[in-house]
Design a protein around this motif. Structure first.
Motif, short mmCIF file in Angstrom:
data_model
loop_
_atom_site.label_atom_id
_atom_site.label_comp_id
_atom_site.label_asym_id
_atom_site.label_seq_id
_atom_site.Cartn_x
_atom_site.Cartn_y
_atom_site.Cartn_z
N VAL A 176 -3.89 9.71 -1.25
CA VAL A 176 -3.25 7.95 -1.44
C VAL A 176 -2.25 7.67 -0.90
O VAL A 176 -1.06 8.10 -1.36
N MET A 177 -2.24 7.21 0.08
CA MET A 177 -0.09 6.65 0.71
C MET A 177 -0.51 5.04 0.05
O MET A 177 -0.75 4.81 -0.49
N PRO A 178 1.22 5.71 -0.30
CA PRO A 178 1.70 4.76 -1.44
C PRO A 178 2.23 3.35 -0.40
O PRO A 178 2.42 3.49 0.53
N GLU A 179 1.83 2.22 -1.11
CA GLU A 179 1.60 0.99 -0.79
C GLU A 179 3.91 0.42 -0.77
O GLU A 179 4.13 1.80 -1.85
N GLU A 180 4.48 -0.25 -0.27
CA GLU A 180 5.91 -0.97 -0.51
C GLU A 180 5.73 -1.33 -1.73
O GLU A 180 5.08 -2.17 -2.85
N ILE A 181 6.73 -0.37 -2.64
CA ILE A 181 7.11 -0.94 -3.85
C ILE A 181 8.42 -1.82 -3.87
O ILE A 181 9.04 -2.02 -3.23
N TYR A 218 4.51 5.78 -6.15
CA TYR A 218 3.88 4.42 -6.57
C TYR A 218 3.84 3.64 -6.81
O TYR A 218 4.89 3.66 -7.97
N PRO A 219 3.41 2.02 -6.61
CA PRO A 219 3.60 0.90 -7.17
C PRO A 219 2.84 1.29 -8.76
O PRO A 219 1.78 1.58 -7.99
N VAL A 220 2.92 0.64 -9.41
CA VAL A 220 2.38 0.89 -10.44
C VAL A 220 1.04 0.21 -11.60
O VAL A 220 -0.24 1.17 -11.34
N LYS A 221 0.95 -0.75 -10.31
CA LYS A 221 -0.50 -1.33 -10.07
C LYS A 221 -2.12 -0.62 -9.09
O LYS A 221 -2.47 -0.56 -9.58
N GLN A 222 -0.92 -0.16 -8.38
CA GLN A 222 -1.61 0.99 -7.67
C GLN A 222 -2.47 1.89 -7.85
O GLN A 222 -3.97 1.85 -7.53
N VAL A 223 -1.57 2.37 -8.72
CA VAL A 223 -1.44 3.94 -9.52
C VAL A 223 -2.96 3.46 -10.45
O VAL A 223 -4.07 3.87 -10.49
N GLY A 224 -2.91 2.17 -11.25
CA GLY A 224 -3.60 1.63 -12.34
C GLY A 224 -4.81 1.15 -11.74
O GLY A 224 -5.89 1.69 -11.72
N GLN A 225 -5.01 0.72 -10.06
CA GLN A 225 -6.04 0.55 -9.20
C GLN A 225 -6.52 1.42 -9.21
O GLN A 225 -8.21 1.69 -9.96
N VAL A 226 -6.27 3.09 -9.05
CA VAL A 226 -7.38 4.45 -8.23
C VAL A 226 -7.20 4.94 -9.55
O VAL A 226 -9.03 5.24 -9.93
N ILE A 227 -6.67 4.95 -11.01
CA ILE A 227 -7.31 5.32 -11.56
C ILE A 227 -8.01 4.54 -12.66
O ILE A 227 -9.03 5.37 -13.31
#
Length: 103
Positions: free
Chosen positions: A24-29, A41-50
């Motif tokens: 998963v490529m990190p989005e802009e923080i 990674y931005p926290v919201k991106q991690v939450g969405q993936v997991i």
């Protein structure tokens, strides 16, 4: 580890999170972040993936708590610089001329 995110229970492990975020490529923080492996990674991106839930369904704090308990490095919002006192027109003109400003 069992945690609750967006009112749903999840059994998360550090290795499971690492596996989920692999590739998963990190989005802009722009806010809170979590370092997983060598990427941040931005926290919201991690939450969405997991969780496979929409980002609006959970808060960043819920994911930060879970990631911290799993041992990942988390960073909060960057601290804003202290506001500087604005100069009045006389002080600004004095500063532009190189003379010490009268207080």
């Amino acid at each position: 580890m069992r945690c609750v995110i967006a009112r749903f229970p999840f059994d998360l492990t550090k290795s499971g999170v690492l596996e989920s975020m692999k590739g998963v490529m990190p989005e802009e923080i722009v806010g809170e972040s979590v370092t997983i492996g060598r990427r941040t990674y931005p926290v919201k991106q991690v939450g969405q993936v997991i969780t496979r839930q929409d980002r609006r369904d959970f808060s960043a704090g819920e994911v930060l708590r879970a990631m911290t308990q799993l041992g990942f490095t988390c960073r909060g919002l960057p601290q804003a610089a202290a506001p500087t006192r604005a100069l009045n027109p006389l002080q600004q003109a004095s500063a532009m001329l190189g003379a010490p400003a009268a207080i």
